[in-house]
Design a protein around this motif. Structure first.
Motif, PDB file in Angstrom:
ATOM      1  N   LEU A 132       0.830  -1.201   0.000  1.00  0.00           N
ATOM      2  CA  LEU A 132       0.000   0.000   0.000  1.00  0.00           C
ATOM      3  C   LEU A 132       0.869   1.258   0.000  1.00  0.00           C
ATOM      4  O   LEU A 132       0.611   2.206  -0.742  1.00  0.00           O
ATOM      5  N   GLU A 133       1.926   1.250   0.794  1.00  0.00           N
ATOM      6  CA  GLU A 133       2.837   2.395   0.823  1.00  0.00           C
ATOM      7  C   GLU A 133       3.536   2.570  -0.525  1.00  0.00           C
ATOM      8  O   GLU A 133       3.664   3.690  -1.031  1.00  0.00           O
ATOM      9  N   LEU A 134       3.985   1.471  -1.122  1.00  0.00           N
ATOM     10  CA  LEU A 134       4.632   1.543  -2.428  1.00  0.00           C
ATOM     11  C   LEU A 134       3.665   2.053  -3.499  1.00  0.00           C
ATOM     12  O   LEU A 134       4.034   2.854  -4.355  1.00  0.00           O
ATOM     13  N   GLN A 135       2.425   1.589  -3.443  1.00  0.00           N
ATOM     14  CA  GLN A 135       1.412   2.053  -4.398  1.00  0.00           C
ATOM     15  C   GLN A 135       1.195   3.554  -4.263  1.00  0.00           C
ATOM     16  O   GLN A 135       1.121   4.271  -5.260  1.00  0.00           O
ATOM     17  N   GLN A 136       1.107   4.031  -3.057  1.00  0.00           N
ATOM     18  CA  GLN A 136       0.889   5.459  -2.832  1.00  0.00           C
ATOM     19  C   GLN A 136       2.074   6.287  -3.309  1.00  0.00           C
ATOM     20  O   GLN A 136       1.900   7.337  -3.935  1.00  0.00           O
ATOM     21  N   ARG A 137       3.287   5.820  -3.056  1.00  0.00           N
ATOM     22  CA  ARG A 137       4.484   6.546  -3.503  1.00  0.00           C
ATOM     23  C   ARG A 137       4.595   6.547  -5.021  1.00  0.00           C
ATOM     24  O   ARG A 137       4.910   7.574  -5.630  1.00  0.00           O
ATOM     25  N   LEU A 138       4.322   5.404  -5.645  1.00  0.00           N
ATOM     26  CA  LEU A 138       4.371   5.318  -7.105  1.00  0.00           C
ATOM     27  C   LEU A 138       3.303   6.208  -7.735  1.00  0.00           C
ATOM     28  O   LEU A 138       3.555   6.927  -8.692  1.00  0.00           O
TER      29      LEU A 138
ATOM     30  N   ALA B 130       1.953   8.901  -6.476  1.00  0.00           N
ATOM     31  CA  ALA B 130       2.340  10.298  -6.283  1.00  0.00           C
ATOM     32  C   ALA B 130       3.446  10.700  -7.263  1.00  0.00           C
ATOM     33  O   ALA B 130       3.410  11.798  -7.832  1.00  0.00           O
ATOM     34  N   GLN B 131       4.400   9.815  -7.485  1.00  0.00           N
ATOM     35  CA  GLN B 131       5.491  10.110  -8.420  1.00  0.00           C
ATOM     36  C   GLN B 131       4.972  10.210  -9.856  1.00  0.00           C
ATOM     37  O   GLN B 131       5.358  11.116 -10.595  1.00  0.00           O
ATOM     38  N   LEU B 132       4.109   9.288 -10.250  1.00  0.00           N
ATOM     39  CA  LEU B 132       3.534   9.351 -11.597  1.00  0.00           C
ATOM     40  C   LEU B 132       2.725  10.631 -11.795  1.00  0.00           C
ATOM     41  O   LEU B 132       2.815  11.288 -12.834  1.00  0.00           O
ATOM     42  N   ARG B 133       1.937  10.987 -10.794  1.00  0.00           N
ATOM     43  CA  ARG B 133       1.144  12.214 -10.876  1.00  0.00           C
ATOM     44  C   ARG B 133       2.058  13.431 -11.013  1.00  0.00           C
ATOM     45  O   ARG B 133       1.803  14.335 -11.808  1.00  0.00           O
ATOM     46  N   SER B 134       3.152  13.438 -10.281  1.00  0.00           N
ATOM     47  CA  SER B 134       4.107  14.546 -10.334  1.00  0.00           C
ATOM     48  C   SER B 134       4.735  14.670 -11.723  1.00  0.00           C
ATOM     49  O   SER B 134       4.840  15.772 -12.274  1.00  0.00           O
ATOM     50  N   VAL B 135       5.142  13.555 -12.296  1.00  0.00           N
ATOM     51  CA  VAL B 135       5.756  13.569 -13.626  1.00  0.00           C
ATOM     52  C   VAL B 135       4.745  13.995 -14.684  1.00  0.00           C
ATOM     53  O   VAL B 135       5.053  14.810 -15.561  1.00  0.00           O
ATOM     54  N   LEU B 136       3.538  13.462 -14.629  1.00  0.00           N
ATOM     55  CA  LEU B 136       2.517  13.821 -15.614  1.00  0.00           C
ATOM     56  C   LEU B 136       2.168  15.302 -15.534  1.00  0.00           C
ATOM     57  O   LEU B 136       1.927  15.948 -16.557  1.00  0.00           O
ATOM     58  N   THR B 137       2.164  15.850 -14.339  1.00  0.00           N
ATOM     59  CA  THR B 137       1.863  17.268 -14.174  1.00  0.00           C
ATOM     60  C   THR B 137       3.020  18.127 -14.664  1.00  0.00           C
ATOM     61  O   THR B 137       2.812  19.096 -15.397  1.00  0.00           O
ATOM     62  N   ALA B 138       4.235  17.770 -14.303  1.00  0.00           N
ATOM     63  CA  ALA B 138       5.401  18.577 -14.672  1.00  0.00           C
ATOM     64  C   ALA B 138       5.701  18.526 -16.165  1.00  0.00           C
ATOM     65  O   ALA B 138       5.966  19.552 -16.790  1.00  0.00           O
ATOM     66  N   LYS B 139       5.655  17.343 -16.753  1.00  0.00           N
ATOM     67  CA  LYS B 139       6.064  17.204 -18.152  1.00  0.00           C
ATOM     68  C   LYS B 139       4.942  17.447 -19.144  1.00  0.00           C
ATOM     69  O   LYS B 139       5.184  17.918 -20.244  1.00  0.00           O
ATOM     70  N   TYR B 140       3.716  17.081 -18.788  1.00  0.00           N
ATOM     71  CA  TYR B 140       2.620  17.121 -19.752  1.00  0.00           C
ATOM     72  C   TYR B 140       1.472  18.031 -19.345  1.00  0.00           C
ATOM     73  O   TYR B 140       0.459  18.083 -20.033  1.00  0.00           O
ATOM     74  N   ASP B 141       1.601  18.689 -18.208  1.00  0.00           N
ATOM     75  CA  ASP B 141       0.564  19.576 -17.702  1.00  0.00           C
ATOM     76  C   ASP B 141      -0.783  18.860 -17.576  1.00  0.00           C
ATOM     77  O   ASP B 141      -1.830  19.390 -17.913  1.00  0.00           O
ATOM     78  N   LEU B 142      -0.731  17.618 -17.107  1.00  0.00           N
ATOM     79  CA  LEU B 142      -1.930  16.811 -16.896  1.00  0.00           C
ATOM     80  C   LEU B 142      -2.108  16.578 -15.409  1.00  0.00           C
ATOM     81  O   LEU B 142      -1.133  16.428 -14.681  1.00  0.00           O
TER      82      LEU B 142
END
Length: 64
Positions: free
Chosen positions: A3-9, A11-23
């Motif tokens: 569960l902790e790994l899922q939450q961290r992954l 959050a990281q995916l959301r961060s990358v999608l927001t930073a690189k693709y403005d999604l």
């Protein structure tokens, strides 16, 4: 632990999608694959996301 790994992954995916693709995805699915040879966690976001983000094509100009 998963569960902790899922939450961290997620959050990281959301961060990358927001930073690189403005999604800003609402939900990022993270799954436990049926076989360990495919890894401990997986996400179908690479195959599912483009279809959900596709914009409708502009309509062609009307001929008068």
């Amino acid at each position: 632990m998963y569960l902790e790994l899922q939450q961290r992954l997620r959050a990281q995916l959301r961060s990358v999608l927001t930073a690189k693709y403005d999604l800003e995805p609402e939900n990022i699915p993270i799954e436990i694959p049926p076989d360990l040879q495919f890894g401990e966690l997986a996400t179908p976001i690479a195959s599912n996301w483009p279809a959900s983000c596709a914009k409708r094509p502009k309509s062609s100009p009307k001929k008068s």
